[in-house]
Design a protein around this motif. Structure first.
Motif, PDB file in Angstrom:
ATOM      1  N   UNK A  24       0.699  -1.250   0.145  1.00 19.94           N
ATOM      2  CA  UNK A  24       0.339   0.044   0.253  1.00 19.94           C
ATOM      3  C   UNK A  24       1.304   1.676   0.272  1.00 19.94           C
ATOM      4  N   UNK A  25       2.096   1.204  -0.136  1.00 17.17           N
ATOM      5  CA  UNK A  25       3.313   2.221   0.444  1.00 17.17           C
ATOM      6  C   UNK A  25       3.724   2.115  -0.591  1.00 17.17           C
ATOM      7  N   UNK A  26       3.796   1.834  -1.099  1.00 16.65           N
ATOM      8  CA  UNK A  26       4.581   1.366  -2.693  1.00 16.65           C
ATOM      9  C   UNK A  26       3.781   1.555  -4.313  1.00 16.65           C
ATOM     10  N   UNK A  27       2.805   1.144  -4.152  1.00 17.90           N
ATOM     11  CA  UNK A  27       2.238   0.941  -5.397  1.00 17.90           C
ATOM     12  C   UNK A  27       1.425   2.592  -5.987  1.00 17.90           C
ATOM     13  N   UNK A  28       1.271   3.332  -5.594  1.00 17.92           N
ATOM     14  CA  UNK A  28       0.795   4.250  -6.302  1.00 17.92           C
ATOM     15  C   UNK A  28       2.221   5.451  -6.449  1.00 17.92           C
ATOM     16  N   UNK A  29       3.456   4.996  -6.641  1.00 16.68           N
ATOM     17  CA  UNK A  29       4.790   5.463  -6.898  1.00 16.68           C
ATOM     18  C   UNK A  29       4.688   4.532  -8.699  1.00 16.68           C
ATOM     19  N   UNK A  30       4.442   4.906  -9.238  1.00 13.92           N
ATOM     20  CA  UNK A  30       4.613   4.337 -10.926  1.00 13.92           C
ATOM     21  C   UNK A  30       5.960   3.336 -10.798  1.00 13.92           C
ATOM     22  N   UNK A  31       6.929   4.281 -10.979  1.00 15.62           N
ATOM     23  CA  UNK A  31       8.333   3.987 -11.201  1.00 15.62           C
ATOM     24  C   UNK A  31       8.659   2.710 -10.308  1.00 15.62           C
ATOM     25  N   UNK A  32       9.045   3.066  -8.513  1.00 13.44           N
ATOM     26  CA  UNK A  32       8.616   1.721  -7.430  1.00 13.44           C
ATOM     27  C   UNK A  32       7.816   0.400  -7.619  1.00 13.44           C
ATOM     28  N   UNK A  33       5.775   0.482  -8.376  1.00  9.11           N
ATOM     29  CA  UNK A  33       5.865   0.269  -9.015  1.00  9.11           C
ATOM     30  C   UNK A  33       6.419  -0.902  -9.979  1.00  9.11           C
ATOM     31  N   UNK A  34       6.840  -0.272 -11.282  1.00  8.24           N
ATOM     32  CA  UNK A  34       7.591  -1.325 -11.797  1.00  8.24           C
ATOM     33  C   UNK A  34       8.812  -2.171 -11.904  1.00  8.24           C
ATOM     34  N   UNK A  35       9.252  -0.820 -10.795  1.00  8.00           N
ATOM     35  CA  UNK A  35      10.790  -2.269 -10.104  1.00  8.00           C
ATOM     36  C   UNK A  35      10.022  -3.157  -9.148  1.00  8.00           C
ATOM     37  N   UNK A  36       9.336  -2.981  -8.816  1.00  8.30           N
ATOM     38  CA  UNK A  36       8.290  -4.353  -8.161  1.00  8.30           C
ATOM     39  C   UNK A  36       8.026  -5.476  -9.338  1.00  8.30           C
ATOM     40  N   UNK A  37       7.666  -5.239  -9.837  1.00 11.89           N
ATOM     41  CA  UNK A  37       7.293  -5.672 -10.333  1.00 11.89           C
ATOM     42  C   UNK A  37       7.959  -7.173 -12.202  1.00 11.89           C
ATOM     43  N   UNK A  38       9.531  -5.807 -12.088  1.00 15.05           N
ATOM     44  CA  UNK A  38      10.576  -7.139 -12.729  1.00 15.05           C
ATOM     45  C   UNK A  38      11.294  -7.770 -11.606  1.00 15.05           C
ATOM     46  N   UNK A  39      11.361  -7.585 -10.544  1.00 12.83           N
ATOM     47  CA  UNK A  39      11.782  -7.765  -9.185  1.00 12.83           C
ATOM     48  C   UNK A  39      11.159  -9.351  -8.689  1.00 12.83           C
ATOM     49  N   UNK A  40       9.981  -8.977  -8.962  1.00  8.37           N
ATOM     50  CA  UNK A  40       8.988 -10.521  -8.544  1.00  8.37           C
ATOM     51  C   UNK A  40       9.520 -11.830 -10.358  1.00  8.37           C
ATOM     52  N   UNK A  41       8.827 -10.681 -11.987  1.00  9.98           N
ATOM     53  CA  UNK A  41       9.500 -11.833 -12.756  1.00  9.98           C
ATOM     54  C   UNK A  41      10.504 -12.510 -12.808  1.00  9.98           C
ATOM     55  N   UNK A  42      11.702 -12.025 -12.509  1.00  7.46           N
ATOM     56  CA  UNK A  42      13.096 -12.144 -12.099  1.00  7.46           C
ATOM     57  C   UNK A  42      13.585 -13.224 -11.055  1.00  7.46           C
ATOM     58  N   UNK A  43      12.544 -12.779  -9.781  1.00  4.79           N
ATOM     59  CA  UNK A  43      12.903 -13.697  -8.803  1.00  4.79           C
ATOM     60  C   UNK A  43      12.514 -15.283  -8.881  1.00  4.79           C
ATOM     61  N   UNK A  44      10.889 -15.017  -9.091  1.00  7.58           N
ATOM     62  CA  UNK A  44      10.129 -16.606  -9.457  1.00  7.58           C
ATOM     63  C   UNK A  44      11.279 -16.971 -10.959  1.00  7.58           C
ATOM     64  N   UNK A  45      11.580 -16.301 -11.533  1.00  9.72           N
ATOM     65  CA  UNK A  45      12.779 -17.419 -12.695  1.00  9.72           C
ATOM     66  C   UNK A  45      13.900 -17.667 -12.354  1.00  9.72           C
ATOM     67  N   UNK A  46      14.282 -17.280 -10.837  1.00  8.66           N
ATOM     68  CA  UNK A  46      15.613 -17.523 -10.212  1.00  8.66           C
ATOM     69  C   UNK A  46      15.260 -18.801  -9.547  1.00  8.66           C
ATOM     70  N   UNK A  47      14.301 -18.793  -8.610  1.00  2.06           N
ATOM     71  CA  UNK A  47      13.194 -19.962  -8.192  1.00  2.06           C
ATOM     72  C   UNK A  47      13.035 -21.423  -9.280  1.00  2.06           C
ATOM     73  N   UNK A  48      12.890 -20.745 -10.169  1.00  2.00           N
ATOM     74  CA  UNK A  48      12.450 -22.094 -10.912  1.00  2.00           C
ATOM     75  C   UNK A  48      13.765 -22.653 -11.633  1.00  2.00           C
ATOM     76  N   UNK A  49      14.448 -21.825 -12.081  1.00  7.23           N
ATOM     77  CA  UNK A  49      16.003 -22.430 -12.383  1.00  7.23           C
ATOM     78  C   UNK A  49      17.049 -23.254 -11.569  1.00  7.23           C
ATOM     79  N   UNK A  50      16.713 -22.832 -10.243  1.00  5.35           N
ATOM     80  CA  UNK A  50      16.802 -23.562  -9.009  1.00  5.35           C
ATOM     81  C   UNK A  50      16.162 -24.965  -8.482  1.00  5.35           C
ATOM     82  N   UNK A  51      14.863 -24.463  -8.896  1.00  4.38           N
ATOM     83  CA  UNK A  51      13.918 -26.106  -8.287  1.00  4.38           C
ATOM     84  C   UNK A  51      14.831 -27.505  -9.797  1.00  4.38           C
TER      85      UNK A  51
END
Length: 229
Positions: A24-51
Motif C-alpha cells: 500500500x505504500x509503494x503501489x501508487x508510485x509508478x516507477x517503484x511499482x514497475x521495479x517491483x514487478x520486474x523484481x518479482x518476475x526475475x525472482x520467480x525465474x530464479x526460483x524455477x532455475x534453482x528447482x
C-alpha cells in the motif's frame, strides 16, 4: 545450490516479503511499482532455475547408481567364473583380465567402467559357453550382455545431465546479477522516497537488504546508495 546463491536467495525473499507487506505504500508510485514487478518476475525465474538445477541430475544419478550397482554384482559373478576358467585352462590373459574385486569395480570412473564392460562382453562372447561348469547359465549371460552394451548410453545420459546443469548454473548466475543490479540501481534509490513518510517500510527494506552468510556473518555486499545519503 551454492551457499552464495542460497544466501542471496534468502535476501531476495526477505526483500520480497517486505515489499508484499508494504504494498500500500509503494503501489501508487509508478516507477517503484514497475521495479517491483520486474523484481518479482526475475525472482520467480530464479526460483524455477534453482528447482530445475536441484532436480536435473537427481533422476539420472539415481538411475545410474541403481543400474551400475546391479551391473557390478552381475559382473563380479561372471568375472570370478572367467578367472577360474582362465586359471584351469592356463589362459593367463583371461585370468588376469578377470582378476577383479567388488571394490575395484566400485572405484572405476565412468570411462574405466565402460571399458571394463566392453572387455567383459568380449570375454562372455568368446568363453560364455564354457562357464556352465562354474554355475553360470546361458540365461544369465543373455541378460548380462545387453546391460554391458547399455553402459555407454547411461554414461551419455549422465554427461548430458551434467552439461545441462552447467547451463542452468550459468542462468542462475545471470539472474543473480540482474537482481542485484535492479536492487542496487533502482530499488535502493527509490526506497529513499519513503525514508521520512514511511519509516517502518524504509527500515524493514534496509534490514532485508543485508545478505547473511550463514556460518560467516553478514554484509550488505554492494552497498545500496541509501547508506551514503
Amino acid at each position: 545450490m551454492k551457499r552464495s546463491t542460497a544466501n542471496k536467495l534468502n535476501m531476495y525473499e526477505s526483500v520480497h516479503a517486505v515489499l508484499t507487506d508494504h504494498q500500500s505504500s509503494w503501489q501508487t508510485v509508478p516507477a517503484f511499482a514497475s521495479a517491483v514487478t520486474t523484481f518479482e518476475t526475475k525472482l520467480n525465474l530464479l526460483r524455477a532455475r534453482i528447482t530445475e538445477q536441484l532436480s536435473v541430475t537427481t533422476g539420472v544419478t539415481m538411475e545410474k547408481n541403481l543400474r551400475t550397482e546391479d551391473l557390478r554384482k552381475r559382473m563380479l559373478i561372471v568375472e570370478h567364473a572367467l578367472f577360474l576358467l582362465g586359471r584351469a585352462s592356463g589362459d593367463v590373459q583371461l585370468r588376469e583380465r578377470n582378476h577383479s574385486s567388488k571394490s575395484a569395480l566400485s572405484l572405476m570412473n565412468l570411462n574405466e567402467f565402460a571399458a571394463r564392460c566392453t572387455e567383459l562382453k568380449g570375454d562372455l562372447e568368446n568363453y560364455g559357453t564354457q562357464l556352465a561348469a562354474y554355475g553360470i547359465t546361458q540365461q544369465a549371460i543373455d541378460e548380462l550382455i545387453p546391460l554391458l552394451s547399455g553402459i555407454d548410453e547411461l554414461n551419455n545420459s549422465t554427461r548430458k545431465a551434467i552439461i545441462k546443469r552447467k547451463s542452468i548454473t550459468k542462468a542462475i548466475a545471470d539472474l543473480e546479477q540482474e537482481l542485484n543490479e535492479l536492487l542496487r540501481v533502482e530499488l535502493d534509490r527509490l526506497i529513499l522516497v519513503f525514508r521520512e513518510s514511511e519509516p517502518a517500510f524504509y527500515q524493514s527494506f534496509e534490514s532485508a537488504r543485508i545478505t547473511i552468510n550463514y556460518g560467516g556473518g553478514g554484509s550488505r555486499g554492494e552497498e545500496p546508495l541509501s547508506t551514503a545519503v
